[in-house]
Design an enzyme around this catalytic site. Sequence first.
Site, PDB file in Angstrom:
ATOM      1  N   HIS A  13       1.202  16.180 -25.992  1.00 16.28           N
ATOM      2  CA  HIS A  13       1.550  15.555 -27.275  1.00 16.28           C
ATOM      3  C   HIS A  13       1.702  16.561 -28.422  1.00 16.28           C
ATOM      4  CE1 HIS A  13       0.549  12.132 -24.963  1.00 16.28           C
ATOM      5  NE2 HIS A  13      -0.749  12.162 -25.154  1.00 16.28           N
ATOM      6  N   ASP A  66       0.872  -1.175   0.000  1.00 18.92           N
ATOM      7  CA  ASP A  66       0.000   0.000   0.000  1.00 18.92           C
ATOM      8  C   ASP A  66       0.906   1.220   0.000  1.00 18.92           C
ATOM      9  OD1 ASP A  66      -1.624   2.162   0.437  1.00 18.92           O
ATOM     10  OD2 ASP A  66      -2.982   1.069   1.775  1.00 18.92           O
ATOM     11  N   LEU A  67       0.889   1.941  -1.096  1.00 21.52           N
ATOM     12  CA  LEU A  67       1.858   3.028  -1.277  1.00 21.52           C
ATOM     13  C   LEU A  67       1.601   4.210  -0.361  1.00 21.52           C
ATOM     14  CD1 LEU A  67       1.965   2.698  -5.147  1.00 21.52           C
ATOM     15  CD2 LEU A  67       3.872   2.242  -3.596  1.00 21.52           C
TER      16      LEU A  67
END
EC number: 1.1.1.49
Length: 492
Positions: free
Chosen positions: A242, A86-87
């Site tokens: 982009h 669990d970050l």
Amino acid sequence: MSFDLVIFGGTGDLAWRKLMPALFQAWRHGKLPAGGRILAVAREALDDDGYRQWLQQRFQDLAGPTRPGAADFKRFAALLHYLQVDLSLRAHYARLRRWLKAPQPGEGRNSAADSAVLYLATSPHLFPEICRQLGAVGLNGPEVRVVLEKPLGHDLQSARAINQAVGATFSEAQALRIDHYLGKSAVQNLTALRFGNALFEPLWRRESVASMEITLAESLGVGTRGDFYDRTGALRDMVQNHALQLLTMLAMEPPARHDANALRDEKLKVLQALKPFDAVSARRDVVRGQYRAGVCEGRAVPGYLDERNVPAGSRCETFVALRTEVRNWRWAGVPFYLRTGKRLAAGAACIVVNFRAVPHPIFPGPHRANRLLIKLQPEDGLELQLLAAKGSSGSEALAPVSLDLDFDKAFFEDRVGAYERLLLEALHGRLNLFVRSDEQEEAWRWVEPVLQAWREDDAAGLGPRPYAAGSWGPAAASALVARDGFHWSEEH
Ligand code: NAP
């Protein structure tokens, strides 16, 4: 060279749709360095075998040619590992460090964590905490690189906050910001065309180029991702990253060396030279659109407001067309038109270089000019449109003919997908195809006045212009280029 690649968010959509298939292709092409480990981390309770089975099932949804056969998958899967992390919990990072430091059965090596690529494929709101905790457990040594997926922020302020948080743990040379367009073969070939060939360089300037056009068109709608899209919109999703990256590669000066900082210095100069928007030009030179119901590729499709998970009355833009200029000696006065949108007439990404016509026409018929089409999608190629005498009579009008180069056919054996290329570049520590923080922040700075103008318009009840699904966007987009005497490529 052995490697450790950790995919944070290893059970996510991006991981199974893009990253893992790209890694599989790299493995199948024999391009993954030998002796590597790929570790997926997420909160779901799985072990290595559980993850491999889970991924194999997901791979069944991939299109035929990219779907691995069972035997190949089994051999590839030997590289795959899974760790439940669990970050948001500090203690779990020590577990990650232990895993990276521990020799794997039969491998007889350790201290792998000194050299690792950590790919953050989670929501970016977790990035600051992930970086802080990685630093706290010492997973930020000079041989560690962190790959950051887009979107990096939703405006200049939030992008800066993420960059500062990442920068507190990792140096600029360790932070690899993804713009997957930079991984496309056609974009590689744009650099090759410009800086590996002497042919076009004398023409690549205001004296010979009348206008530049970048179109990134999708025929798809927002699908089930309406809630995500509605928080983002076409300007943030496609233009800030982009389209502007493509513009910088079109307009940049030749770098002195083919190295990351030389390239990125030149790209940054283009961003800094873009004509800034103000309250007037943000409305005059930018067209904001939103699709209504229509017929797209022969099928009746709903409008944006009727898509699933789109908030009622949303003013989110699904189309942007804009005109800008690069204010330097090479490009002064040449319009650059950018256009992107969903539910357009075709799914196509293409750059068009419109050259100037001859100064004194001697042939009858329309006064046409040469065009160079740099095709990014669906084909990947170059098309140079010349004017030729077609008939037997010497006094006939000239007709356009094309020199057409299809890179997929020319280099069939060596075709590499965008994510495959980017992952391999990251594993080799090459930064050319990643975006530097100053480029990214400059791009946000440039779009900010547009976002501000739209906020004000929204408050005044002025939403985006409607366009029918299956068209090329609002009529105002055609008027934007017609004002300068041009047409979009499909109107030729
Ligand atoms: P997703 O499907 O929601 O996946 C998120 C992943 O993060 C899951 O593996 C989730 O696993 C994990 N996760 C979330 N919170 C966690 C925590 N506290 N600790 C550990 N793991 C955690 O999202 P996605 O579509 O893959 O997108 C991820 C990011 O990439 C987003 O920022 C997205 O905008 C960007 N992106 C996605 C795509 C795409 O094609 N999907 C393309 C370009 C960019 P658990 O819930 O099991 O923990």
